[in-house]
Design a protein around this motif. Structure first.
Motif, short mmCIF file in Angstrom:
data_model
loop_
_atom_site.label_atom_id
_atom_site.label_comp_id
_atom_site.label_asym_id
_atom_site.label_seq_id
_atom_site.Cartn_x
_atom_site.Cartn_y
_atom_site.Cartn_z
N ALA A 102 0.67 -1.13 -0.08
CA ALA A 102 -0.09 -0.11 -0.08
C ALA A 102 1.14 1.14 -0.13
O ALA A 102 1.83 1.17 0.67
CB ALA A 102 -0.99 0.00 1.37
N LEU B 207 -9.87 2.38 3.97
CA LEU B 207 -8.54 1.89 3.90
C LEU B 207 -7.85 3.20 3.99
O LEU B 207 -8.02 4.18 3.47
CB LEU B 207 -8.07 1.18 2.58
CG LEU B 207 -8.24 -0.28 2.40
CD1 LEU B 207 -7.89 -0.69 1.12
CD2 LEU B 207 -7.83 -0.93 3.61
N PRO C 112 -8.14 -6.45 8.88
CA PRO C 112 -7.06 -6.57 7.90
C PRO C 112 -5.63 -6.55 8.29
O PRO C 112 -5.57 -6.08 9.15
CB PRO C 112 -7.42 -5.27 7.18
CG PRO C 112 -7.85 -4.20 8.12
CD PRO C 112 -8.79 -5.22 9.04
N THR D 240 -2.56 -5.34 2.96
CA THR D 240 -3.15 -5.21 1.51
C THR D 240 -2.30 -5.39 0.47
O THR D 240 -0.82 -5.36 0.68
CB THR D 240 -3.71 -3.56 1.72
OG1 THR D 240 -2.38 -3.03 1.86
CG2 THR D 240 -4.71 -3.39 2.60
N GLU E 120 -7.18 -5.17 -6.01
CA GLU E 120 -6.39 -4.59 -4.95
C GLU E 120 -7.34 -5.33 -3.87
O GLU E 120 -8.50 -4.97 -3.72
CB GLU E 120 -6.63 -3.09 -4.73
CG GLU E 120 -5.78 -2.07 -5.68
CD GLU E 120 -6.13 -0.79 -5.60
OE1 GLU E 120 -5.62 -0.01 -6.50
OE2 GLU E 120 -6.93 -0.52 -4.99
N VAL F 160 -7.64 -6.75 0.37
CA VAL F 160 -7.33 -6.81 1.68
C VAL F 160 -7.00 -8.24 2.12
O VAL F 160 -7.97 -9.24 1.65
CB VAL F 160 -8.12 -6.13 2.54
CG1 VAL F 160 -8.14 -4.42 2.22
CG2 VAL F 160 -9.41 -6.41 2.45
#
Lengths: 378, 205
Positions: free
Chosen positions: A171, A193, A235, A238, A281, A283
């Motif tokens: 990220a 996020l 989470p 990522t 993308e 998580v």
């Protein structure tokens, strides 16, 4: 200081022997005087009470069996045995500690978890992440956090060459473009996020499937506002994956052997095909005893896919003249290619034909006046 | 056994073979044998300790510890040409060293044994006691080696050969150490005598 005696050590020794034989004899030499005082002093004696007390202590101690340390000293064999056992115990402890530390990097054997695509994906992806031996995810369909970011320019953003390997990136702090958040379906809120993603150059993000970069976000996603796989999901990391879809099973897609969950209600799901190159993308969340990858954004990079925000309808532009774009979707030269006599099923594009000439307004569905302008098909 | 105890200073070491038998039985925790060894050596060890330790109460405690250590270490004792007594003196020396090591960590005010006696003593006994205290204090100013040799030689009345055997040195070395030790002791006793003389108002005579 006393005057030094004239006696040598041997002479003094002889005179001292005489003195010991006759302690009361008068002596003039200071050394002999000192010795005489020692010889004639009444030395301290252990009193009868003290003597008896110590004796009792000693006899009591003698009545007790020897301590283990005493027995160890008595028996070399026992001592060696104890030392060997101790060394073995230390080795076992070290091995256990080492294996525990190692197990943090080892996924539980497949027999301990139901063999679902999620488990497979988690095991393959997170070969370096601890997986507690708890229960598996209850059901696949109960899971994920999804959002889709359909972008008309998806094919142009990422070069198709980058899709040959999974492209993973940590990220970054760069915020997503405004269009992404605008296109998020309201029914499937995107997890907030703190550190969204940006595409990074293909030369720097090529990676093999075994070298997934896993970075824990510095700030946590607000789980209370986000549908999660389970109530304990949080989470872990990522990542960005780019590659061809190998299989699709309901809302699970597999890319490079990694199973990623999509929101079942995501309209884009229906338009995805095996072989499509997508950029996801995702998580990674811990859900019970599993590590689950849940897609946050999905971009189809090999074909243009459009989502109508109002209705949720999806248009997939396969350059197929039999599939005209709806009124709300950009035509991208479809009319120029397909409405000028091209047969259905014919793409209408000759090699090297871009479909749209510069300045052509064919993207406007209501505008057909630009047909033919700069189009070699005509 | 009781014979040795009843005449503590003149205790004589039994013949070597007999002593070895006692030691072997003591190694098997035979209480009678342990008692015999204690009665044989208790006063000697106590005297040795008492001349090297400031207070007699501590000397008693250390003596007790020496014999407990003896009991604990007896199984490993091997007759190697060194008298059993020497082995006991080594234990005592180690315990004394432990005592001073602990005292360095926790310094305590020295309570002389004179203060322990509340009852008035006859004049002769007082003089004997003062003489003993003066000699003990002077001895404690010597090195450990010098103390051991003088105690064994003049308190225990050991020969040069016996002392050499007990301290693990040659006879000539013992004689040299004895010479230096007596020189130092005489010096210390002379200083103390002079101080005492002045305290009594002896003036410059």
């Amino acid at each position: 200081m006393t005057n030094p005696t004239a006696f040598t050590p041997d002479e003094l020794a002889d005179r001292l022997n005489n003195l010991l034989e006759n302690p009361q004899q008068p002596v003039a030499d200071p050394l002999l005087q000192a010795a005489s005082r020692l010889i004639n002093v009444r030395p301290p004696e252990l009193s009868a009470a003290a003597f008896a007390r110590i004796q009792q202590q000693l006899l009591d101690a003698a009545a007790q069996p020897p301590s283990f340390t005493t027995r160890l000293r008595q028996s070399p064999v026992l001592l060696i045995t104890v030392i060997l056992i101790s060394i073995a115990a230390v080795i076992v402890m070290l091995v256990l500690i080492f294996s525990v530390l190692q197990n943090r990097d080892v996924v539980l054997p497949a027999t301990s978890l139901p063999e679902t695509p999620i488990v497979t994906a988690a095991n393959q992806m997170l070969s370096g992440t601890a997986v507690p031996s708890e229960t598996a995810l209850p059901t696949v369909s109960s899971s994920p956090i999804l959002s889709v970011t359909p972008r008309a320019t998806a094919t142009a953003v990422l070069p198709s060459a980058t899709a040959t390997q999974p492209i993973l990136a940590a990220a970054t702090s760069t915020p997503l473009p405004p269009t992404v958040t605008q296109l998020l379906p309201s029914a499937t809120p995107m997890p907030a996020l703190a550190e969204p993603f940006t595409p990074i150059p293909a030369t720097s993000i090529h990676a093999s499937a075994t070298s997934i970069v896993v970075n824990t976000p510095s700030s946590q996603t607000d789980q209370s506002a986000t549908p999660t796989a389970t109530r304990t999901a949080a989470p872990l990391t990522t990542l960005v994956i780019e590659g061809k879809i190998e299989s699709i099973n309901l809302n699970e897609i597999v890319i490079f052997g990694m199973t990623i969950l999509l929101d079942p209600s995501n309209p884009l799901l229906a338009s995805l095909r095996v072989g499509d190159e997508v950029r996801i993308e995702a998580v990674v969340v811990r859900s019970g005893g599993l590590i689950v990858m849940s897609a946050v954004t999905v971009q189809v990079t090999s074909v243009a896919v459009f989502v109508d925000e109002a209705t949720g309808a999806v248009f997939r532009d396969d350059s197929d003249c039999s599939n005209p774009p709806p009124a709300w979707a950009p035509a991208n030269g479809w009319r120029a290619r397909c409405e000028s006599g091209a047969a259905p099923g014919n793409s209408g594009n000759a090699p090297g034909n871009s479909g749209n000439a510069p300045g052509q307004s064919g993207d406007n569905p209501s505008n057909s006046g630009g047909m033919g302008m700069g189009n070699n098909d005509d | 056994m009781l014979l040795w105890f009843s005449v503590p200073i003149t205790q004589e070491t039994p013949p070597v073979t007999e002593l070895q038998g006692v030691i072997q039985r003591a190694q098997k925790r035979d209480q009678a044998a342990v008692g015999e060894l204690y009665e044989l050596y208790a006063q000697r060890i106590y005297r040795y300790v008492a001349f090297r330790i400031p207070t007699l109460a501590d000397a008693e405690d250390i003596t007790g510890n020496v014999f407990l250590k003896m009991l604990e270490s007896l199984p490993t004792y091997r007759e190697q040409g060194v008298p059993f007594e020497a082995w006991l003196y080594r234990i005592a020396a180690a315990k004394i060293a432990d005592f001073y090591r602990r005292q360095r960590r926790r310094p305590q005010v020295e309570l002389t044994d004179t203060l322990r006696h509340d009852d008035p003593l006859p004049e002769e006994a007082v003089e004997d006691h003062q003489e003993l205290e003066m000699l003990r204090a002077a001895l404690r100013g010597l090195t450990e080696e010098q103390q051991s040799i003088l105690i064994l030689r003049f308190i225990e009345h050991k020969s040069h050969q016996d002392v050499a055997l007990l301290v693990g040195k040659s006879v000539s070395a013992v004689k040299s150490i004895q010479h230096r030790a007596l020189t130092e002791l005489a010096s210390r006793l002379g200083s103390k005598e002079k101080a005492r003389h002045y305290l009594r108002g002896g003036g410059n005579d």
